[in-house]
Write a protein that holds these residues in place. Structure first.
Motif, PDB file in Angstrom:
ATOM      1  N   TRP A 156       0.824  -1.209   0.000  1.00  0.00           N
ATOM      2  CA  TRP A 156       0.000   0.000   0.000  1.00  0.00           C
ATOM      3  C   TRP A 156       0.861   1.264   0.000  1.00  0.00           C
ATOM      4  O   TRP A 156       0.530   2.248  -0.657  1.00  0.00           O
ATOM      5  CB  TRP A 156      -0.927  -0.011   1.212  1.00  0.00           C
ATOM      6  CG  TRP A 156      -2.037  -1.027   1.107  1.00  0.00           C
ATOM      7  CD1 TRP A 156      -2.406  -1.729  -0.009  1.00  0.00           C
ATOM      8  CD2 TRP A 156      -2.911  -1.461   2.147  1.00  0.00           C
ATOM      9  NE1 TRP A 156      -3.458  -2.572   0.272  1.00  0.00           N
ATOM     10  CE2 TRP A 156      -3.796  -2.432   1.578  1.00  0.00           C
ATOM     11  CE3 TRP A 156      -3.055  -1.139   3.494  1.00  0.00           C
ATOM     12  CZ2 TRP A 156      -4.792  -3.064   2.325  1.00  0.00           C
ATOM     13  CZ3 TRP A 156      -4.047  -1.765   4.241  1.00  0.00           C
ATOM     14  CH2 TRP A 156      -4.903  -2.718   3.659  1.00  0.00           C
ATOM     15  N   ARG A 157       1.952   1.231   0.732  1.00  0.00           N
ATOM     16  CA  ARG A 157       2.849   2.402   0.737  1.00  0.00           C
ATOM     17  C   ARG A 157       3.454   2.626  -0.645  1.00  0.00           C
ATOM     18  O   ARG A 157       3.592   3.770  -1.100  1.00  0.00           O
ATOM     19  CB  ARG A 157       3.963   2.212   1.776  1.00  0.00           C
ATOM     20  CG  ARG A 157       3.501   2.420   3.217  1.00  0.00           C
ATOM     21  CD  ARG A 157       4.695   2.415   4.161  1.00  0.00           C
ATOM     22  NE  ARG A 157       4.288   2.653   5.529  1.00  0.00           N
ATOM     23  CZ  ARG A 157       4.086   3.851   6.061  1.00  0.00           C
ATOM     24  NH1 ARG A 157       4.239   4.940   5.316  1.00  0.00           N
ATOM     25  NH2 ARG A 157       3.724   3.983   7.322  1.00  0.00           N
ATOM     26  N   ALA A 160       0.830   4.185  -2.810  1.00  0.00           N
ATOM     27  CA  ALA A 160       0.630   5.593  -2.457  1.00  0.00           C
ATOM     28  C   ALA A 160       1.764   6.460  -2.982  1.00  0.00           C
ATOM     29  O   ALA A 160       1.546   7.578  -3.480  1.00  0.00           O
ATOM     30  CB  ALA A 160       0.510   5.731  -0.936  1.00  0.00           C
ATOM     31  N   SER A 164      -1.190   6.181  -6.343  1.00  0.00           N
ATOM     32  CA  SER A 164      -2.444   5.403  -6.266  1.00  0.00           C
ATOM     33  C   SER A 164      -2.885   5.298  -4.811  1.00  0.00           C
ATOM     34  O   SER A 164      -2.597   4.313  -4.129  1.00  0.00           O
ATOM     35  CB  SER A 164      -2.236   3.999  -6.859  1.00  0.00           C
ATOM     36  OG  SER A 164      -1.801   4.064  -8.187  1.00  0.00           O
ATOM     37  N   THR A 165      -3.567   6.333  -4.333  1.00  0.00           N
ATOM     38  CA  THR A 165      -3.969   6.339  -2.924  1.00  0.00           C
ATOM     39  C   THR A 165      -5.319   5.654  -2.701  1.00  0.00           C
ATOM     40  O   THR A 165      -5.659   5.322  -1.575  1.00  0.00           O
ATOM     41  CB  THR A 165      -4.052   7.782  -2.395  1.00  0.00           C
ATOM     42  OG1 THR A 165      -4.957   8.521  -3.220  1.00  0.00           O
ATOM     43  CG2 THR A 165      -2.685   8.446  -2.416  1.00  0.00           C
ATOM     44  N   THR A 166      -6.102   5.481  -3.771  1.00  0.00           N
ATOM     45  CA  THR A 166      -7.390   4.779  -3.651  1.00  0.00           C
ATOM     46  C   THR A 166      -7.184   3.313  -4.042  1.00  0.00           C
ATOM     47  O   THR A 166      -6.766   3.012  -5.155  1.00  0.00           O
ATOM     48  CB  THR A 166      -8.462   5.418  -4.550  1.00  0.00           C
ATOM     49  OG1 THR A 166      -8.608   6.790  -4.191  1.00  0.00           O
ATOM     50  CG2 THR A 166      -9.793   4.709  -4.367  1.00  0.00           C
ATOM     51  N   PHE A 464      -1.749   4.274   8.415  1.00  0.00           N
ATOM     52  CA  PHE A 464      -2.566   4.918   7.392  1.00  0.00           C
ATOM     53  C   PHE A 464      -3.780   5.607   8.013  1.00  0.00           C
ATOM     54  O   PHE A 464      -4.325   5.133   9.005  1.00  0.00           O
ATOM     55  CB  PHE A 464      -3.086   3.884   6.370  1.00  0.00           C
ATOM     56  CG  PHE A 464      -2.004   3.175   5.601  1.00  0.00           C
ATOM     57  CD1 PHE A 464      -1.494   3.708   4.432  1.00  0.00           C
ATOM     58  CD2 PHE A 464      -1.492   1.964   6.067  1.00  0.00           C
ATOM     59  CE1 PHE A 464      -0.503   3.051   3.722  1.00  0.00           C
ATOM     60  CE2 PHE A 464      -0.503   1.306   5.374  1.00  0.00           C
ATOM     61  CZ  PHE A 464       0.000   1.853   4.193  1.00  0.00           C
ATOM     62  N   GLN A 496      -9.463   5.232   0.482  1.00  0.00           N
ATOM     63  CA  GLN A 496      -8.285   6.075   0.313  1.00  0.00           C
ATOM     64  C   GLN A 496      -7.361   5.849   1.495  1.00  0.00           C
ATOM     65  O   GLN A 496      -7.793   5.904   2.654  1.00  0.00           O
ATOM     66  CB  GLN A 496      -8.676   7.547   0.235  1.00  0.00           C
ATOM     67  CG  GLN A 496      -8.900   8.043  -1.181  1.00  0.00           C
ATOM     68  CD  GLN A 496      -8.903   9.554  -1.235  1.00  0.00           C
ATOM     69  OE1 GLN A 496      -9.611  10.195  -0.475  1.00  0.00           O
ATOM     70  NE2 GLN A 496      -8.120  10.131  -2.121  1.00  0.00           N
ATOM     71  N   LEU A 497      -6.098   5.580   1.210  1.00  0.00           N
ATOM     72  CA  LEU A 497      -5.104   5.289   2.246  1.00  0.00           C
ATOM     73  C   LEU A 497      -4.057   6.382   2.244  1.00  0.00           C
ATOM     74  O   LEU A 497      -3.268   6.502   1.303  1.00  0.00           O
ATOM     75  CB  LEU A 497      -4.459   3.921   1.980  1.00  0.00           C
ATOM     76  CG  LEU A 497      -5.419   2.739   1.823  1.00  0.00           C
ATOM     77  CD1 LEU A 497      -4.664   1.490   1.386  1.00  0.00           C
ATOM     78  CD2 LEU A 497      -6.162   2.473   3.127  1.00  0.00           C
ATOM     79  N   GLU A 498      -4.045   7.165   3.299  1.00  0.00           N
ATOM     80  CA  GLU A 498      -3.038   8.226   3.437  1.00  0.00           C
ATOM     81  C   GLU A 498      -1.937   7.746   4.384  1.00  0.00           C
ATOM     82  O   GLU A 498      -2.188   7.553   5.580  1.00  0.00           O
ATOM     83  CB  GLU A 498      -3.670   9.498   3.989  1.00  0.00           C
ATOM     84  CG  GLU A 498      -2.666  10.618   4.217  1.00  0.00           C
ATOM     85  CD  GLU A 498      -3.246  11.771   5.010  1.00  0.00           C
ATOM     86  OE1 GLU A 498      -2.451  12.581   5.527  1.00  0.00           O
ATOM     87  OE2 GLU A 498      -4.488  11.852   5.130  1.00  0.00           O
ATOM     88  N   PRO A 499      -0.729   7.517   3.875  1.00  0.00           N
ATOM     89  CA  PRO A 499       0.343   7.042   4.754  1.00  0.00           C
ATOM     90  C   PRO A 499       0.629   8.045   5.865  1.00  0.00           C
ATOM     91  O   PRO A 499       0.659   9.256   5.638  1.00  0.00           O
ATOM     92  CB  PRO A 499       1.543   6.910   3.809  1.00  0.00           C
ATOM     93  CG  PRO A 499       0.953   6.796   2.447  1.00  0.00           C
ATOM     94  CD  PRO A 499      -0.288   7.628   2.474  1.00  0.00           C
TER      95      PRO A 499
END
Length: 511
Positions: A156-157, A160, A164-166, A464, A496-499
């Motif tokens: 996922w990181r 991001a 590609s955050t979604t 996240f 949506q994943l915000e590190p």
């Protein structure tokens, strides 16, 4: 003369063939007539015996509710409507073939789920389609879960960092739970999160084809299904899964039979699931056969990976929808980690996350991975209100209906973790919350599943911030539930994943 003889032989053979065909046709007609009469008599008998239960409108006395049970968002809304109208139960039949009692109240669910295993059998409507895969089953993990979670979150990181955050989380989390279970059950490193695996692909295909088979009433009969292209594809995937499990079991049995020496000794390494069942013995000292062990291992993999993946995804989804709960969980995890003084999370720490656990339980109530379980009984089963489930009828215990029953839960469609505070649980029925079923046939892996849930949710919130993402298949952030073998989302579940860096995590902990 020879010509006349040949003509005579041809005529005789043709006459004989016609007679054989007539006899065969007559036999076939007799068989079909007998089978049809028996089916209609059984249908009439069950209709009479189930008359003590209210019955929703049926299309006809013969077809019944065939086609009305939908594996869609609308199907779940239909259950909500049934619960509103009938409160605790209703009868339901799918043509003259399947006769069901649908139950969605703890007072009706409890006596059925708690019935002795000796009078409880799994019905053919659902479990019959699983038997070729799982066979007939007899009805630990820190070192396996943490590394698998880290692989997923590193992925996922990377996504991001690439912009590609979604992310559609179902596919990622399913691979993660498969990865951890393969290590737990077989001590097998599949690397399935980073590269394709024939075994993993076959498991996914089997799940999809079981759902497709359930939707086609003609495919419920093996002698039809195995002759279709769908059935042939199912068999190919089945061969891959069974071959893998068979090789693992045979290899491990050979290892256990070796003399105890050096690093190969089972006593000098941690036992996995296969080791445990290989070493298990009954009261007479008899162990399980390879076929029985394979069935247990296949069931462990099937029941363990998809249900846990669904539970994880819907928990993250609910926390993304309710940011105040997400922040409270994150604060709880951060405080726990500060007490660890830089050391990593330990297995024993999981019991020190009370609010996070409450959020997980509420997500399991609101979005249970399994929507219903079915049972049959070898004797009549009495229920409240002078109602009786006749021997042989299918009892469909609606976990979804029970968890969304307004007679049981206040505002049942709202996400409210406080329901699971100790003080708020006083007086609540033991069977109001049954995400893992209950009784002698409940989920034996529920402790493992809850532990994995807490690990994944905690580590995800540490790294996240979650918000709802736009589903490109629907063009919005709308989520349509998709009840299949487990509860999924139509077109995927997008977040949506915000590190989070250590700096902004510290800033959050000060708020």
């Amino acid at each position: 003369m020879s010509l006349l003889l040949r003509v005579f032989c041809h005529v005789f053979c043709w006459a004989t063939l016609c007679q054989v065909l007539q006899v065969a046709a007559a036999g076939l007609v007799a068989t079909v007539t007998f089978w049809t009469a028996r089916l209609l008599l059984q249908h009439a008998w069950f209709t009479y015996r189930l008359s003590c239960f209210s019955k929703p409108h049926a299309d006809s006395w013969l077809i019944g509710h065939l086609g009305q049970m939908q594996s869609t968002e609308e199907g779940l809304l239909q259950v909500d409507e049934l619960v509103q109208i009938y409160k605790h139960s209703c009868s339901w039949f799918l043509g003259p073939f399947y006769h069901l009692v649908r139950l969605f109240h703890p007072d009706y669910v409890k006596p059925l789920l708690m019935a002795p295993a000796s009078i409880t059998v799994k019905d053919e409507l659902i479990y019959g389609h699983l038997r070729p895969w799982l066979g007939r089953t007899i009805s630990h993990g820190r070192n396996f879960i943490f590394p698998s979670v880290c692989v997923t979150q590193d992925k996922w990181r990377r996504l991001a960092a690439e912009g590609s955050t979604t992310v559609e989380i179902f596919d990622h989390v399913t691979l993660m739970t498969l990865d951890s279970l393969l290590k737990c059950a077989f001590s097998y490193s599949s690397n399935c999160q980073e590269s394709s695996s024939e075994y993993v692909s076959a498991i996914v295909e089997l799940s999809d084809r079981i759902i497709a088979r359930r939707q086609n009433i003609l495919h419920h009969w093996d002698w039809i299904y195995w002759r279709t292209q769908e059935g042939k594809r199912f068999k190919r995937a089945l061969h891959i899964v069974h071959s893998f499990t068979r090789k693992v079991v045979q290899k491990r049995r050979a290892l256990l039979n070796q003399p105890l020496s050096g690093s190969t000794s089972t006593s000098q390494r941690k036992k996995d699931f296969v080791d445990i069942i290989l070493l298990s013995k009954d009261e007479d000292g008899h162990g399980l056969t390879d076929e029985e062990i394979q069935a247990e291992a296949n069931t462990f993999m099937f029941a363990g990976h998809d249900t846990t993946a669904s539970a994880i995804c819907w928990t993250l989804y609910n926390l993304a929808r309710h940011t105040h709960c997400q922040e409270k969980c994150r604060k709880e995890v951060l405080e726990l980690m500060q007490e660890r003084e830089g050391r990593g999370m330990e297995w024993d720490d999981l019991s020190n996350l009370p609010f996070t656990t409450m959020c997980i339980r509420e997500a399991l109530r609101l979005h249970s991975p399994v929507q219903a379980v079915t049972r049959r009984y070898t004797q009549d089963m009495p229920l409240p209100g002078n109602r009786t489930v006749p021997k042989g009828a299918i009892c469909l215990v609606s976990i979804y209906g029970t968890h969304h029953n307004p007679a049981v839960w206040t505002n049942p469609h709202e996400f409210d973790p406080q329901r699971f505070e100790a003080i708020n649980q006083e007086g609540r029925s033991s069977h109001a919350f049954i995400p893992f079923s209950s009784g002698p046939r409940n989920c034996i892996g529920q402790k493992f599943a809850l532990a994995e849930l807490r690990v994944v949710v905690s580590l995800t919130l540490l790294r996240f911030r979650l918000t709802l993402g736009v589903n490109p298949n629907l063009g919005s952030s709308e989520v349509r539930r998709l009840p299949q073998l487990v509860l999924r989302a139509e077109g995927g579940l997008w977040l949506q994943l915000e590190p989070l860096t250590p700096t902004n995590m510290d800033a959050q902990s000060d708020t």
